[in-house]
Design a protein around this motif. Sequence first.
Motif, PDB file in Angstrom:
ATOM      1  N   UNK B  54       0.820  -1.215   0.000  1.00 32.03           N
ATOM      2  CA  UNK B  54       0.000   0.000   0.000  1.00 32.03           C
ATOM      3  C   UNK B  54       0.854   1.265   0.000  1.00 32.03           C
ATOM      4  N   UNK B  57       1.425   3.222  -3.533  1.00 31.91           N
ATOM      5  CA  UNK B  57       0.196   3.868  -4.016  1.00 31.91           C
ATOM      6  C   UNK B  57      -0.268   5.037  -3.141  1.00 31.91           C
ATOM      7  N   UNK B  58      -0.168   4.905  -1.831  1.00 31.64           N
ATOM      8  CA  UNK B  58      -0.551   6.028  -0.957  1.00 31.64           C
ATOM      9  C   UNK B  58       0.371   7.216  -1.225  1.00 31.64           C
ATOM     10  N   UNK B  60       1.970   7.855  -3.971  1.00 30.23           N
ATOM     11  CA  UNK B  60       1.639   8.407  -5.294  1.00 30.23           C
ATOM     12  C   UNK B  60       0.464   9.366  -5.188  1.00 30.23           C
TER      13      UNK B  60
END
Lengths: 202, 177
Positions: B54, B57-58, B60
Amino acid sequence: MITYADACRVINESRSEAVAVTTMTQTKYWNQVSGEPDLDVGIANAMSKASSVALGIALGDSERPVICLDSDGSLLMNFGTLATIAGMAPKNLYHFVFNNGIYSITGGQPVPAPDVEYAKAAEACGYAVAHRFSDIETLDNAMPGILSSDGPVLIEIIVKGEPQTDGVDQTWESNARLPQQLRALRKRLTGTDDWGSGGPYI
Amino acid sequence: MINGVLHPKNVVAQLVQQGVSHYVTLPDSETAHMYEALMAEPSITIVPVAREGEAIPVAAGLFVAGQNPVISIQNAGLYEAGDALRGLALGIGLPLVMFIGYRGHNRKGDTPDSAATFLEPYLHMWRVDYFVVESNDDLDRVPLAFERAAKTNQPVAVAIGTEYAKAKTLEEVGGSR
């Protein structure tokens, strides 16, 4: 039972200027109704991570609503995201989960546990509110209230489980489009066009 | 011999200098004391994740919203995060500094821990540039990592090659505030 098209239509009617992070089949139908493409990101190149990207955007721009159009198969692949989102508790995050019990784009194979109730799981993890809808009228009537309540909110939508192999946004072309979309969104959110090229697509 | 045991407060000072806004992390033994040190730094928000995949993506999403995040995960977690590294860091050209706990690293070139033996070949495989930080003397590599990430629009790793000193031993190890 709700159709993808109807669900995306009623969500879009209440969307205003929310960021929309979509994935898999939801992206296909969302792109047909969205009037704010610069606020849309279709996560095609990292299955299951739409909710994590949405969390980052929600934390980074806490004044703007962020909606995530997730699915059951994707959420099962990244189930810890429920605890991560609940832990950070962003008030501006609205996590929709399209539950059809199958992997649509690969031909309709069942997910490992088709009867998981994602709204209950979200409540157990600590989301502020969780809803479950199986008819479009009830969802339509509830939408304005949902997007004006404090998040994180999980909205489980029971959708018709049919294979969706045509026109699904998971191709080399969509992978190449993702960096462009993210740069357009950053420009829209920050007012600056400062993210240059990098990586294989841009 | 490594001079000047690596102290987390010195790394935190580097993060503050770089204007870091968020520290997205799943704590590991190598970087555990960073968590404690960051609790005392109000300018940086800690974002704990449940699984290492995770973290990128967090980060990003935070970057897209105009923030300046870093991530901190263990080498074993970086392996778990491989698809996110591929699709949402390398694939989008994300300028992200990734602090990676170098579990098993012992500077002797011989370790029974495959988490250590695979790290540098793994980073080479992904074509991710990296810097190894083992002591306070290596801290000038941290700004180099930020510079490299910004210049290339690619993720750059900082491999933390030893466990941080505990905060209470700062004076004992001669760290600077």
